[in-house]
Design a protein around this motif. Structure first.
Motif, short mmCIF file in Angstrom:
data_model
loop_
_atom_site.label_atom_id
_atom_site.label_comp_id
_atom_site.label_asym_id
_atom_site.label_seq_id
_atom_site.Cartn_x
_atom_site.Cartn_y
_atom_site.Cartn_z
N SER A 147 41.94 55.08 41.49
CA SER A 147 42.23 54.17 42.58
C SER A 147 41.01 54.00 43.48
O SER A 147 40.16 54.86 43.58
CB SER A 147 43.40 54.70 43.41
OG SER A 147 44.53 54.90 42.60
N GLU A 148 41.00 52.84 44.14
CA GLU A 148 39.92 52.55 45.07
C GLU A 148 40.48 52.48 46.48
O GLU A 148 41.63 52.15 46.69
CB GLU A 148 39.28 51.19 44.73
CG GLU A 148 38.70 51.10 43.34
CD GLU A 148 38.19 49.71 43.04
OE1 GLU A 148 37.78 49.03 43.98
OE2 GLU A 148 38.26 49.31 41.88
N ALA A 180 43.75 53.98 35.77
CA ALA A 180 42.38 54.00 36.26
C ALA A 180 42.35 54.62 37.65
O ALA A 180 43.36 54.66 38.36
CB ALA A 180 41.81 52.59 36.30
N LYS A 209 44.65 50.08 44.07
CA LYS A 209 43.79 50.08 45.25
C LYS A 209 44.66 50.33 46.48
O LYS A 209 45.82 49.94 46.51
CB LYS A 209 43.08 48.74 45.37
CG LYS A 209 42.21 48.58 46.62
CD LYS A 209 41.56 47.20 46.69
CE LYS A 209 40.48 47.05 45.64
NZ LYS A 209 39.66 45.82 45.84
N ARG A 236 45.25 49.49 37.18
CA ARG A 236 44.26 49.68 38.24
C ARG A 236 44.94 49.53 39.59
O ARG A 236 45.72 48.61 39.80
CB ARG A 236 43.12 48.66 38.10
CG ARG A 236 42.39 48.77 36.76
CD ARG A 236 41.12 47.94 36.75
NE ARG A 236 40.44 48.05 35.46
CZ ARG A 236 39.66 49.07 35.11
NH1 ARG A 236 39.46 50.06 35.97
NH2 ARG A 236 39.08 49.10 33.92
#
Length: 250
Positions: A241-242, A239, A92, A90
């Protein structure tokens, strides 16, 4: 294996992108202009090339924390599923034209957990650059970046370039070269590090820089995993990205 899984989930992979503080040398604070010219003199002596004072500012200032700024920070970590032999990566991105807001957001994340930080050439660039810019912006250093008074084994910093040196102090290896030798897809689609300043100022395209930064984070994480070949059977899932944009307090 169990211990490695537990340790892996504590590692925060990190990459920063930087730019010069201002687009033009003339826009820089006069006191900093004087200091930059002194730094340029050293470059001129080494290259034995005559330069117009300030001519190297746009291309070189971003790599020096005193004359540059952080424009985005990409982070990523693995969530482990031991039963399925699967790792979920994950990521960000922290990106903001206001450097202080960006660094405050990053500080919040770094204070949430006892992270082990990992970056490529992080010990010589990413980690000290973040420390310097946070202090310049009046931000207390988050615990993972505090190294003063700590013994070497208490500093939770990993560096994939240092890991690849295997004690060879003269050896410098680019992230792209390690990606190539391990068969990891390149992170250099679109732009590379030499184009970040022009992309930021001339194209006004921070989104392109964010994508580039996140790709570097993923490549760093994959290189770290490649250095642990006993884990080849593990499946890695990436996953989405934010983008981190929210208000923060000191």
């Amino acid at each position: 294996m169990a211990d490695f899984f537990d340790q892996l989930s504590d590692i925060l992979f990190l990459d920063i992108e930087t730019a010069s503080q201002t687009e033009k040398f003339e826009e820089l604070d006069p006191r900093l202009q004087e200091e930059w010219i002194k730094k340029e003199l050293l470059i001129r002596m080494e290259s034995q090339v005559e330069l117009i004072p300030g001519s190297l500012y746009f291309d070189r200032a971003g790599i020096h924390a005193e004359f540059g700024q952080v424009i985005c920070v990409g982070v990523g970590f693995f969530q482990t599923k031991k039963k399925d032999k699967k790792l979920i990566f994950r990521s960000k991105i922290f990106g903001d034209s206001d450097e202080r807001e960006l660094l405050l957001a990053l500080k919040d994340l770094l204070n949430k957990k006892k992270w082990v930080l990992c970056a490529h050439n992080g010990k010589e660039f990413d980690f000290p650059y973040l420390c310097r810019r946070m202090l310049i912006q009046g931000i207390p250093l988050p615990e993972p970046l505090q190294i003063a008074g700590k013994k070497p084994w208490e500093v939770r910093h990993l560096d994939t370039m240092e890991m690849w040196k295997f004690g060879d102090y003269k050896h410098y290896t680019r992230l792209e070269l390690l990606a190539a030798v391990f068969g990891i897809p390149t992170s250099k689609d679109g732009i590379d590090g030499s184009q970040v300043n022009s992309t930021f100022y001339h194209e006004n395209d921070l989104e392109k820089i964010k994508k580039y930064c996140l790709r570097d984070v993923e490549v760093t994480a994959r290189i770290y995993m490649a250095m642990h070949p006993q884990l080849d059977e593990l499946e890695i899932e990436i996953a989405h990205s934010e983008d981190s944009k929210k208000d923060h307090k000191d």
